[in-house]
Write a protein that holds these residues in place. Sequence first.
Motif, PDB file in Angstrom:
ATOM      1  N   SER A  37       0.788  -1.233   0.000  1.00 49.13           N
ATOM      2  CA  SER A  37       0.000   0.000   0.000  1.00 49.13           C
ATOM      3  C   SER A  37       0.823   1.288   0.000  1.00 49.13           C
ATOM      4  N   PHE A  38       0.609   2.097  -1.030  1.00 48.88           N
ATOM      5  CA  PHE A  38       1.192   3.438  -1.052  1.00 48.88           C
ATOM      6  C   PHE A  38       0.615   4.276   0.074  1.00 48.88           C
ATOM      7  N   THR A  39      -0.682   4.139   0.320  1.00 49.54           N
ATOM      8  CA  THR A  39      -1.348   4.957   1.338  1.00 49.54           C
ATOM      9  C   THR A  39      -0.746   4.717   2.711  1.00 49.54           C
ATOM     10  N   ARG A  40      -0.516   3.452   3.055  1.00 49.35           N
ATOM     11  CA  ARG A  40       0.069   3.150   4.365  1.00 49.35           C
ATOM     12  C   ARG A  40       1.475   3.741   4.471  1.00 49.35           C
ATOM     13  N   LYS A  41       2.249   3.616   3.415  1.00 46.25           N
ATOM     14  CA  LYS A  41       3.602   4.178   3.443  1.00 46.25           C
ATOM     15  C   LYS A  41       3.550   5.689   3.553  1.00 46.25           C
ATOM     16  N   TRP A  42       2.574   6.327   2.886  1.00 45.80           N
ATOM     17  CA  TRP A  42       2.425   7.782   3.003  1.00 45.80           C
ATOM     18  C   TRP A  42       2.087   8.163   4.434  1.00 45.80           C
ATOM     19  N   MET A  43       1.277   7.348   5.105  1.00 42.76           N
ATOM     20  CA  MET A  43       0.912   7.631   6.496  1.00 42.76           C
ATOM     21  C   MET A  43       2.112   7.534   7.427  1.00 42.76           C
ATOM     22  N   GLY A  44       3.113   6.754   7.036  1.00 39.83           N
ATOM     23  CA  GLY A  44       4.321   6.641   7.848  1.00 39.83           C
ATOM     24  C   GLY A  44       4.154   5.771   9.076  1.00 39.83           C
ATOM     25  N   VAL A  45       3.194   4.849   9.067  1.00 36.66           N
ATOM     26  CA  VAL A  45       2.981   3.978  10.218  1.00 36.66           C
ATOM     27  C   VAL A  45       3.770   2.689  10.042  1.00 36.66           C
ATOM     28  N   GLY A  46       4.173   2.093  11.158  1.00 35.89           N
ATOM     29  CA  GLY A  46       4.891   0.839  11.090  1.00 35.89           C
ATOM     30  C   GLY A  46       4.002  -0.291  10.596  1.00 35.89           C
ATOM     31  N   PHE A  47       4.645  -1.323  10.044  1.00 33.91           N
ATOM     32  CA  PHE A  47       3.924  -2.507   9.560  1.00 33.91           C
ATOM     33  C   PHE A  47       4.547  -3.693  10.277  1.00 33.91           C
ATOM     34  N   GLU A  48       4.046  -3.947  11.481  1.00 34.04           N
ATOM     35  CA  GLU A  48       4.704  -4.855  12.411  1.00 34.04           C
ATOM     36  C   GLU A  48       4.297  -6.303  12.163  1.00 34.04           C
ATOM     37  N   GLY A  49       5.231  -7.223  12.467  1.00 32.51           N
ATOM     38  CA  GLY A  49       4.923  -8.635  12.339  1.00 32.51           C
ATOM     39  C   GLY A  49       6.031  -9.404  11.659  1.00 32.51           C
ATOM     40  N   LYS A  50       5.640 -10.526  11.055  1.00 32.84           N
ATOM     41  CA  LYS A  50       6.617 -11.428  10.450  1.00 32.84           C
ATOM     42  C   LYS A  50       6.239 -11.746   9.005  1.00 32.84           C
ATOM     43  N   SER A  51       7.264 -12.008   8.226  1.00 33.26           N
ATOM     44  CA  SER A  51       7.076 -12.495   6.857  1.00 33.26           C
ATOM     45  C   SER A  51       7.946 -13.734   6.695  1.00 33.26           C
ATOM     46  N   PRO A  52       7.440 -14.912   7.086  1.00 32.38           N
ATOM     47  CA  PRO A  52       8.244 -16.137   6.967  1.00 32.38           C
ATOM     48  C   PRO A  52       8.734 -16.335   5.535  1.00 32.38           C
ATOM     49  N   SER A  53       9.922 -16.891   5.417  1.00 28.11           N
ATOM     50  CA  SER A  53      10.527 -17.029   4.089  1.00 28.11           C
ATOM     51  C   SER A  53       9.926 -18.190   3.296  1.00 28.11           C
ATOM     52  N   THR A  54       9.125 -19.024   3.939  1.00 26.33           N
ATOM     53  CA  THR A  54       8.561 -20.190   3.258  1.00 26.33           C
ATOM     54  C   THR A  54       7.671 -19.762   2.098  1.00 26.33           C
ATOM     55  N   ARG A  55       7.945 -20.346   0.923  1.00 28.98           N
ATOM     56  CA  ARG A  55       7.133 -20.060  -0.254  1.00 28.98           C
ATOM     57  C   ARG A  55       6.145 -21.194  -0.489  1.00 28.98           C
ATOM     58  N   TRP A  56       5.043 -20.853  -1.144  1.00 34.74           N
ATOM     59  CA  TRP A  56       4.023 -21.841  -1.458  1.00 34.74           C
ATOM     60  C   TRP A  56       3.623 -21.694  -2.927  1.00 34.74           C
ATOM     61  N   LEU A  57       3.303 -22.821  -3.532  1.00 34.96           N
ATOM     62  CA  LEU A  57       2.781 -22.830  -4.891  1.00 34.96           C
ATOM     63  C   LEU A  57       1.276 -23.066  -4.829  1.00 34.96           C
ATOM     64  N   VAL A  58       0.513 -22.173  -5.447  1.00 36.02           N
ATOM     65  CA  VAL A  58      -0.930 -22.358  -5.539  1.00 36.02           C
ATOM     66  C   VAL A  58      -1.281 -22.736  -6.973  1.00 36.02           C
ATOM     67  N   VAL A  59      -2.127 -23.749  -7.095  1.00 38.73           N
ATOM     68  CA  VAL A  59      -2.569 -24.233  -8.402  1.00 38.73           C
ATOM     69  C   VAL A  59      -4.091 -24.329  -8.378  1.00 38.73           C
ATOM     70  N   ASP A  60      -4.753 -23.647  -9.320  1.00 38.01           N
ATOM     71  CA  ASP A  60      -6.209 -23.707  -9.450  1.00 38.01           C
ATOM     72  C   ASP A  60      -6.561 -24.349 -10.781  1.00 38.01           C
ATOM     73  N   VAL A  61      -7.524 -25.274 -10.768  1.00 39.79           N
ATOM     74  CA  VAL A  61      -8.010 -25.900 -11.995  1.00 39.79           C
ATOM     75  C   VAL A  61      -9.526 -25.772 -12.038  1.00 39.79           C
ATOM     76  N   ASP A  62     -10.107 -25.749 -13.230  1.00 38.80           N
ATOM     77  CA  ASP A  62     -11.560 -25.634 -13.340  1.00 38.80           C
ATOM     78  C   ASP A  62     -12.219 -26.938 -13.804  1.00 38.80           C
ATOM     79  N   ASN A  63     -11.458 -28.046 -13.779  1.00 48.32           N
ATOM     80  CA  ASN A  63     -12.047 -29.367 -14.040  1.00 48.32           C
ATOM     81  C   ASN A  63     -11.651 -30.296 -12.893  1.00 48.32           C
ATOM     82  N   ASP A  64     -12.232 -30.045 -11.723  1.00 46.59           N
ATOM     83  CA  ASP A  64     -11.883 -30.740 -10.487  1.00 46.59           C
ATOM     84  C   ASP A  64     -11.810 -32.258 -10.700  1.00 46.59           C
ATOM     85  N   PRO A  65     -10.640 -32.855 -10.538  1.00 50.40           N
ATOM     86  CA  PRO A  65     -10.505 -34.290 -10.782  1.00 50.40           C
ATOM     87  C   PRO A  65     -10.891 -35.148  -9.573  1.00 50.40           C
TER      88      PRO A  65
END
Length: 537
Positions: A141-169
Amino acid sequence: MLEQRTELIDYPRGVGLDDESVRTLQTAGLWDAVRPYTVPHHVVRFVNGKGQVLATNDPRTDEFGHPRKHGFVQPLVDRELAAGLGRFETSELRFGHKVVGLDDGGDHVVATVELVDAAGAVTGTTTLTASYVVGAEGGSSFTRKWMGVGFEGKSPSTRWLVVDVDNDPIGTPSVYLGADPRRPYVSIGLPHGIRRWEFMLFDEEPTELVETAAFMHRLLAPHVPDPSALNVINQRVFTHHGRIAAGFRKGRVLIAGDAAHLMPVWLGQGWNSGIRDATNLAWKLTAVLRGECDDALLDTYTAERHKHASDMIDVNMAAGAIMKCGPVKGWLRDRAASALNLAPSVKSYFSELRFKPMPRYATGVVVDQATLEPGRSDVRFKDGGLHPFTDSAGAVSPVGLQFVQPRVNTAEHRDVLLDDVTGDWWTLAAWGNNPARLLGPAELELVRGLGISLVCFTPETQRPWAEKQYADSPVPVTVVGDVTGRLKNWFDTRACGVVVLRPDRFVAAACLAQQTPRALRAVLRSASYRSREGAPA
């Protein structure tokens, strides 16, 4: 509404829809349009690497008028929300508009906007002037950065792959959270034959490898008879985040949704938390823009929403940690889950979704039930505080919680949800009493001026009698017949006979009948209501 993209996103993102969000869509008059893209009673099973069920989440309560959990197809729901803006002549959705500057002038905000084409090229700039700006443009968010407020918490490095299909097997309607130490995964059955998988990626698996069809097929092989026959509509790599802004407001600029808080996907709360923000903020902006309440009302937005969003992040982060256990911790987790499942109270804790924190506002537009002090509310009555016989009905205050929504009858409607007959603004409701008789001339004038709905809840057997008796009330009273007994039970187990409901259906005040005038005025003070002369009420 300004949107940087030139069209709505057409691939699935959020997949879980809560009853609270459905209630908001009902109030917005869009639930009937959205319903075809949902599946109710989405059951979630938490399984280990052998496919054994460790816990089942299948809540069957509907205290807010709708099933607790739904699966949904977000692009189609987003389309209906955008189309819903067309009902209002004064609203406009502008695509290809990217906000790059804000200037808060004290009584207005000027936004500098870049005009962007489908290729992402800037074709020009413009400025727009508004009374308030709400930034809901996601985690970066540009707006949050403009406000100058902290964005506290964690961003774990673990990545995930998401796969969506429209012919549910697979074809099953449920959700599986696979806590497999070899590779944690998620499998979700969605409406319209869509299925989603999410697979945890290891550090040695680069994104370039993940994007190949061979790698995706290898991941899907244990779950699907023939991965090569799938029609993939979305394939992306993402990282879970658990972060929250220090504040949601700076002057006339506010933030909502992912701009204000990011949470992991485990409990499907990202989209729903954004809807909760919108529900909380919409009526407050309306009251301020109408001139009914002072600008200070907007300060309660952060006070009310920050803690619940933070609590929801914590629960989601804990769920993720359980999902990602290694072989040893996973074995211990499975043994503990098997032992705990023998206890009915533990099983119901998971099956009824009681681990999910429900919003409860302890500060803001609330009134303490024992003291009738505005702006705060204790959960319990300290050392009594009310008549002992009413205290015995239940020492836990309903103030700050969302009110129930059973099906009811009125003179004009049969078997409808409560919100459809009480309206979308303030409501003052009494059990078995004419609320107009509980108010003096000054309070009745406030009710008229603010458009507060007066409601009498009564057993269905007494509804015709009450309608005749209250027909000549100085302010119209809607008599609501309690056909299911849920309203009677609600008041039976709480120490109150009158409630003041906010436009978002949270209980602002609960009191005894004789305390109604004082409770109403306390609510108006907590909402920074301003009289017609401009002075605080």
